[in-house]
Design an enzyme around this catalytic site. Sequence first.
Site, PDB file in Angstrom:
ATOM      1  N   LYS A   1       0.803  -1.219   0.000  1.00  0.00           N
ATOM      2  CA  LYS A   1       0.000   0.000   0.000  1.00  0.00           C
ATOM      3  C   LYS A   1       0.840   1.275   0.000  1.00  0.00           C
ATOM      4  O   LYS A   1       0.314   2.356  -0.239  1.00  0.00           O
ATOM      5  CB  LYS A   1      -0.968  -0.008   1.178  1.00  0.00           C
ATOM      6  CG  LYS A   1      -1.964  -1.143   1.153  1.00  0.00           C
ATOM      7  CD  LYS A   1      -2.815  -1.250  -0.092  1.00  0.00           C
ATOM      8  CE  LYS A   1      -3.699  -0.068  -0.312  1.00  0.00           C
ATOM      9  NZ  LYS A   1      -4.836  -0.385  -1.236  1.00  0.00           N
TER      10      LYS A   1
ATOM     11  N   SER B   1      -3.165 -12.151   3.811  1.00  0.00           N
ATOM     12  CA  SER B   1      -3.612 -11.991   2.419  1.00  0.00           C
ATOM     13  C   SER B   1      -2.549 -12.501   1.455  1.00  0.00           C
ATOM     14  O   SER B   1      -2.874 -13.002   0.368  1.00  0.00           O
ATOM     15  CB  SER B   1      -3.970 -10.535   2.109  1.00  0.00           C
ATOM     16  OG  SER B   1      -2.825  -9.766   1.851  1.00  0.00           O
TER      17      SER B   1
HETATM   18  C1  LIG Z   1      -2.722  -6.967   3.679  1.00  0.00           C
HETATM   19  C2  LIG Z   1      -3.434  -6.486   2.454  1.00  0.00           C
HETATM   20  N1  LIG Z   1      -3.651  -7.336   1.471  1.00  0.00           N
HETATM   21  C3  LIG Z   1      -4.315  -6.975   0.350  1.00  0.00           C
HETATM   22  C4  LIG Z   1      -4.775  -5.708   0.177  1.00  0.00           C
HETATM   23  C5  LIG Z   1      -5.508  -5.355  -1.082  1.00  0.00           C
HETATM   24  O1  LIG Z   1      -4.827  -4.450  -1.914  1.00  0.00           O
HETATM   25  P1  LIG Z   1      -5.667  -3.474  -2.836  1.00  0.00           P
HETATM   26  O2  LIG Z   1      -6.296  -2.467  -1.938  1.00  0.00           O
HETATM   27  O3  LIG Z   1      -4.691  -2.862  -3.786  1.00  0.00           O
HETATM   28  O4  LIG Z   1      -6.700  -4.302  -3.527  1.00  0.00           O
HETATM   29  C6  LIG Z   1      -4.578  -4.796   1.192  1.00  0.00           C
HETATM   30  C7  LIG Z   1      -5.107  -3.445   1.071  1.00  0.00           C
HETATM   31  O5  LIG Z   1      -5.146  -2.684   2.009  1.00  0.00           O
HETATM   32  C8  LIG Z   1      -3.883  -5.190   2.353  1.00  0.00           C
HETATM   33  O6  LIG Z   1      -3.681  -4.335   3.375  1.00  0.00           O
END
Ligand SMILES: Cc1ncc(COP(=O)(O)O)c(C=O)c1O
Length: 335
Positions: free
Chosen positions: A73, A290
């Site tokens: 991010k 994630s």
């Molecule tokens: C840990 C984590 N994974 C995935 C994402 C998803 O990314 P995006 O917002 O670009 O879809 C985020 C977004 O905040 C995140 O903090």
Amino acid sequence: MAQGLSKMGARSTGAQLGGRREAASTLGETLGHSLVERIGNTPLVRLDAVTADLPGIVLLGKAEWYNPGGSVKDRAAANIVAEARASGRFMAGKILLDATSGNTGIAYAMLGAAEGFPVTLCMPENVSRERKQILQGYGANILYTDPGDGSDGAIRLARELAAKHPEQYFYADQYSNDANWKAHYLTTANEIWQQTQGRVTHFVSMMGTSGTFVGTTRRLKELNPRVECISLQPDSSFHGIEGAKHMASAIVPKIYDASLADRNIEIATEDAYAMARRLSRNGGLLLGISAAAAVVGCLKLASEMQARKGREAVIVTILCDSGEKYLSERFWNEK
Ligand SMILES: Cc1ncc(COP(=O)(O)O)c(C=O)c1O
């Protein structure tokens, strides 16, 4: 083009600009980089630990915890700030306001502390303790919302505040801000293309705001329309994949374009937890939830491809952050 953005883009296309960089002799160029300049150009890590029984499949993860704020991010936050400054929407005296489940907030807070602007963040109260502590460490102002309302509750509060006090806040609105996905269009995708020497066949990404998936996919498809782009999301509205969104039951981000995905795969939280444990214990990679979920998605895809045709593939995914911010979660101790 905003300054931060052009710097990020320039570093992503280092091959083109390498000559110019070598020729530069200013003190700034020769004596290190600013924090913003350190965003992007993250390494690509081979995930051989999970592909041993999948011959012909190369699985690569962008190690986004190498960004100064510790996550993918940083890219979006830096571009949002740079574009808003360049367009005059964010000037001295205004507070940066946004809703964030954590990592974008950390990125804004880091940038605010580095560049001297105040940051107010709306977030669900149940985000991990480590995230709260990091934000406090950077000196951000945090407004907590009801955990039961998820990230949508935080979005509603940020919208209310921005509507009530437009003179006080610059509402960054990462869910609707094109500078979010453009950060990935200009940096992440080009880095993947260069780091794989154009050999990437599949791009797989978990979605929150969807900025990473949308921006990277748009650019990769321009570079090679045959690259297959697969979006991932949690399999239900109640999930433990922090940062990710279950689109069917959430406020759908304005920047999301479902038509970009060649396919979409849903991931169960328990599978992500199991993968986080497996990769830390058997791969030496302490990944965030994630990121582990993204690896689960890649393996589903790879197994299906193998079963169908025994096809070769170079699959690239985004490892959004490391496991350090999630260490207080109980799943690490399960067998
Ligand atoms: C840990 C984590 N994974 C995935 C994402 C998803 O990314 P995006 O917002 O670009 O879809 C985020 C977004 O905040 C995140 O903090």
